[in-house]
Structures are given as structure tokens and as C-alpha cells.
Design an enzyme around this catalytic site. Structure first.
Site, PDB file in Angstrom:
ATOM      1  N   CYS A   1       0.837  -1.205   0.000  1.00  0.00           N
ATOM      2  CA  CYS A   1       0.000   0.000   0.000  1.00  0.00           C
ATOM      3  C   CYS A   1       0.873   1.258   0.000  1.00  0.00           C
ATOM      4  CB  CYS A   1      -0.914   0.009   1.222  1.00  0.00           C
ATOM      5  SG  CYS A   1      -2.061  -1.376   1.274  1.00  0.00           S
TER       6      CYS A   1
ATOM      7  N   CYS B   1     -30.969   2.511  29.188  1.00  0.00           N
ATOM      8  CA  CYS B   1     -32.229   3.078  28.719  1.00  0.00           C
ATOM      9  C   CYS B   1     -32.047   3.798  27.393  1.00  0.00           C
ATOM     10  CB  CYS B   1     -32.783   4.027  29.775  1.00  0.00           C
ATOM     11  SG  CYS B   1     -31.741   5.483  30.030  1.00  0.00           S
TER      12      CYS B   1
END
Length: 465
Positions: free
Chosen positions: A293, A431
């Protein structure tokens, strides 16, 4: 177990404690020994002041850990918090969080690409549920946040410990204003601040360092951090052998390709044997991602310590030779010598100077590298095998061996964007009432509706699963 106490930055002395010994009990032992009031003592460890009600185990103190205890009269408003009393930070539902201990800081998220800003502090993986090894304290995770190369007794890559000291007095008595959230916070000098608790020291700048976590260390024993090595918490396959192993090295290419340490060792030795390391003018002798790369050269060259002592010595020798060649120099061709020489550009006869025992005295022709002669060289052979050969990597393996891809998949499954600032926020149980962790935003919103928190959300689906 034994911990070493350094009182007011003087020489340390051992104190025997149990895992359930409280910090206040430790203060009482030191106060009795030093003849000072226990309530004037402050215990500093890993950039944090330890509260009286915490225990040795809570603070991640291991065998022969070094803690600093300083005597400083309490300033107004501090004493109540230190005793573990009515500290507003401990109130149920409070939004403020204790500054995270350096022993639990995880910077592995900072190997993510640049477009994942904020994830280092927002996204937490759940892959640390490994059972602790035999003999470790109950509840202590075996997840390792840092890796170092230990030049001491280990001579290998080991889990590391992050520590901090005051950059002014060089004592580990500095308490951090906030903990680091990325590698730049740790590696760039004077980036993080705090307050030195040593008497008469005005220091406010933090200086981080690492120690080997595999054995007890003295104050002066430090190790180099290998920030590309991480615990494979995302179970990414190695780009070469396709096995899932840990720890791994994450290359700094755009795909963040992952390679296990055994394959990285083989990759380095293969490239070294072929003399196919890359000489970069700024970085030195390095290697790119195994997949080739672009812009992926390893910047911290201590990662090549993974080669082991013998191969690392070869790496240093070849690097020095390559530097000489890049500068227009030549290497002595006599077997067993190989000294680097820098003759004048138009100088044909080169003598390996024997001064200081560095050269062998051999005189050779710069053109053909044979013993020096008058007239034309008899033959000049082109060096064979110098073409760079690609390290073969399977495309499918490269696609699966991406740290970035696993991160994005985790984000997609476990996060939603804040309705106001669009930063990814993770929901791990609890919650529907969310609060954006970005200091500039802090919007309270509903996970279910994706809108600002309101009375309808509170009454209709506050605690829906």
C-alpha cells in the site's frame, strides 16, 4: 504483596499490603513511619491521585509497583473528596466521570483512519471479556492496551505499562488534568497537562513513558512503545496466514491491514535477505505494508526489534550501508570487511583506510570493485537479483485483514449519530436516554426516536430494550 513507596520523592521503601488494603490504610502505615499526619498525605500513581476508599486491587497496583506519597496540607474543598465522602462525582446519575487511570487507558482506537475522529473516546469494544489467567486478582482483565519491546530480561515484545511524570522535576508525582485519548497525546511532548504534587515544584507539563509489564522494574527502566502493535480485540485475520492471532501489527495504510507477529517477522527477514528494505531520507531503513500500500512505511523503527538480536543487528548494518550508498559512497568489496567509504566523486582508486582499526587497507577499482588496476576494467557484471519482487498477498486475505473494516462494521451495528453533531455514539445496554459525549455538544436525545429527549420519550419508551 509488596509495593514500594517513595515519600516526598525520596528513596523508596517497601510496604506489605493485601489486595483489599485501602489507600487510607496505606497512608496510615506511611504516616506512622514518617511521623506525619495521615490526612496530609496524598498517594499518586500513574497520573492519578488515589482516593482513601479505594483498595490496592481497584488501583491496579501489582507486585512491586512504585507509588509516590507526598505530604501537602489540604486546600479548601479537597479533603472531603479525597476521603471518599460526599463527592458529587459519586452521586447517582451524575454526569461527571472519574479521570480514567493510565492502567486502563486504551489507545487502540487511534489506529483508525482519520475520518473516524472522536472514536478513541466514544467507541469502546466489548471484546475484553477474556477470563483472567490463573493467579491474577479476581476481576482483573487480561486485555493489554500497550505493547513494548523489553531490552532487559525479556528481550522480546511484551505487554507494556503507561506511566507519566512531571517534565520539570522528572518525578512521577504529576496528576493529569485529563487522561490521554490517542497516541499523539502520549507521544508528542508537552501535549498533556496536569499539576505536580511535589513540594515546591511548579510543573504543569506531562511526560509519558512506558515500562515492561512482564516483570518488576526500577524507576530508570523504561521501554519503547510499539504503537502499531495491538490486542486483536476485533478478531481480524492475518493478511498472510489468514489465522486469527493476537497481538497483531496494524499497518498505517488506508486499509489498516493486519499481520500477526510471526508473519511480520518472516516478512522482515525475507525482505532483509533480499536487501529490499526501503531507505527513506526522513525515516531511515523501513518497510511498507505487506500488501504494498502507498504511504505505509513504518515510522517507528523500533518495531523491527521483533526481528530478534541477531537479525536486528543485520538490519542496522544494512541500514548503515544503504545510507552510505545513498550518499554516493561505496562499500569495501574485500570479504569480511564491507566498510563504508566516501571517496571524491571522480576518484577511481579507492583505498579502505586502515586508521582506527575500521578499514582493511585494500585498494580497489571503484568501477569493477576488483583490486585496483590501470586501464579499462576487464568486465563489469550487472548485479543480479536486484529487482524488487512483490511480496505475494492474496487479495481476498487482504480484504478480510482490515482493521478499518471491522471498526466500521462495529460502528454500524452498535452506534447511532448524535442528531445535532452527528458523532457516532455507542449504546451498550441501558435506557433510551442518551447524552452526546462531545464536550461541545452534550445534547440529550432519544435512541429510539433520534430526536431531542422530551416528555413523550420519557413516558412512552424510556426503558424499552
Amino acid at each position: 504483596m509488596i509495593v514500594f513507596v517513595r515519600f516526598n520523592s525520596s528513596h523508596g521503601f517497601p510496604v506489605e499490603v493485601d489486595s483489599d488494603t485501602s489507600i487510607f490504610q496505606l497512608k496510615e502505615v506511611v504516616a506512622k513511619r514518617q511521623g506525619v499526619p495521615a490526612d496530609q498525605l496524598r498517594v499518586i500513581f500513574a497520573g492519578k491521585e488515589l482516593r482513601n476508599d479505594w483498595t490496592v486491587q481497584n488501583c491496579d497496583l501489582d507486585q512491586q509497583s512504585i507509588v509516590h506519597i507526598v505530604q501537602r496540607p489540604w486546600r479548601k474543598g479537597q479533603e472531603m473528596n479525597a476521603t471518599g465522602g460526599d463527592d458529587p462525582r459519586n452521586a447517582a446519575g451524575g454526569c461527571e466521570r472519574e479521570p480514567q487511570s493510565l492502567t486502563r487507558v486504551d489507545l487502540s482506537s487511534s489506529v483508525l483512519p482519520g475520518d473516524s475522529v472522536g472514536l478513541a473516546v466514544i467507541l469502546h469494544t466489548d471484546s475484553r471479556k477474556d477470563s483472567p489467567p490463573a493467579g491474577s486478582p479476581a476481576g482483573r482483565s487480561i486485555y493489554n492496551s500497550f505493547y513494548v519491546y523489553c531490552k532487559g530480561p525479556c528481550q522480546r515484545v511484551q505487554p507494556g505499562k503507561l506511566r507519566v511524570q512531571c517534565s520539570t522535576c522528572r518525578q512521577a508525582t504529576l496528576t493529569l488534568t485529563q487522561g490521554p485519548s490517542c497516541w499523539d497525546d502520549v507521544l508528542i511532548p508537552n501535549r498533556m497537562s496536569g499539576e505536580c504534587q511535589s513540594p515546591h515544584c511548579p510543573g504543569t507539563s506531562a511526560e509519558f513513558f512506558f515500562k515492561c509489564g512482564a516483570h518488576p522494574t526500577s524507576d530508570k527502566e523504561t521501554s519503547v512503545a510499539l504503537h502499531l502493535i495491538a490486542t486483536n480485540s476485533r478478531n481480524i485475520t492475518c493478511i498472510t496466514c489468514t489465522d486469527v492471532r493476537s497481538p497483531v501489527l496494524v499497518f498505517q495504510c488506508n486499509s489498516r491491514h493486519v499481520i500477526c507477529l510471526d508473519c511480520f517477522h518472516l516478512y522482515c527477514v525475507t525482505r532483509l535477505n533480499d536487501r529490499q528494505f526501503v531507505h527513506d531520507p526522513q525515516l531511515g531503513y523501513s518497510l511498507p505494508c505487506v500488501a504494498g500500500c502507498p504511504n505505509s512505511l513504518i515510522k517507528e523503527l523500533h518495531h523491527f526489534r521483533i526481528l530478534g538480536e541477531e537479525q536486528y543487528n543485520r538490519y542496522q548494518q544494512y541500514g548503515a550501508e544503504e545510507c552510505v550508498l545513498q550518499m554516493g559512497g561505496v562499500l569495501c568489496p574485500r570479504p569480511g570487511c564491507g566498510a563504508g567509504l566516501l571517496p571524491e566523486p571522480d576518484q577511481r582508486k579507492v583505498t579502505c583506510e586502515g586508521g582506527n582499526g575500521l578499514g582493511c587497507g585494500f585498494a580497489f577499482c571503484r568501477e569493477c570493485k576488483e583490486a585496483y588496476h590501470e586501464g579499462e576494467c576487464s568486465a563489469v557484471f550487472e548485479a543480479s537479483g536486484t529487482t524488487t519482487q512483490a511480496y505475494r498477498v492474496d487479495e481476498r486475505a487482504a480484504e478480510q485483514a482490515r482493521w478499518e473494516a471491522a471498526s466500521k462494521e462495529t460502528i454500524k451495528k452498535t452506534t447511532k449519530p448524535c442528531p445535532r453533531c452527528h458523532v457516532p455514539v455507542e449504546k451498550n445496554g441501558g435506557c433510551m436516554h442518551m447524552k452526546c459525549p462531545q464536550p461541545q455538544c452534550r445534547l440529550e436525545w432519544c435512541w429510539n426516536c433520534g430526536c431531542e429527549w422530551n416528555r413523550v420519550c420519557m413516558g412512552d419508551h424510556w426503558f424499552d430494550v
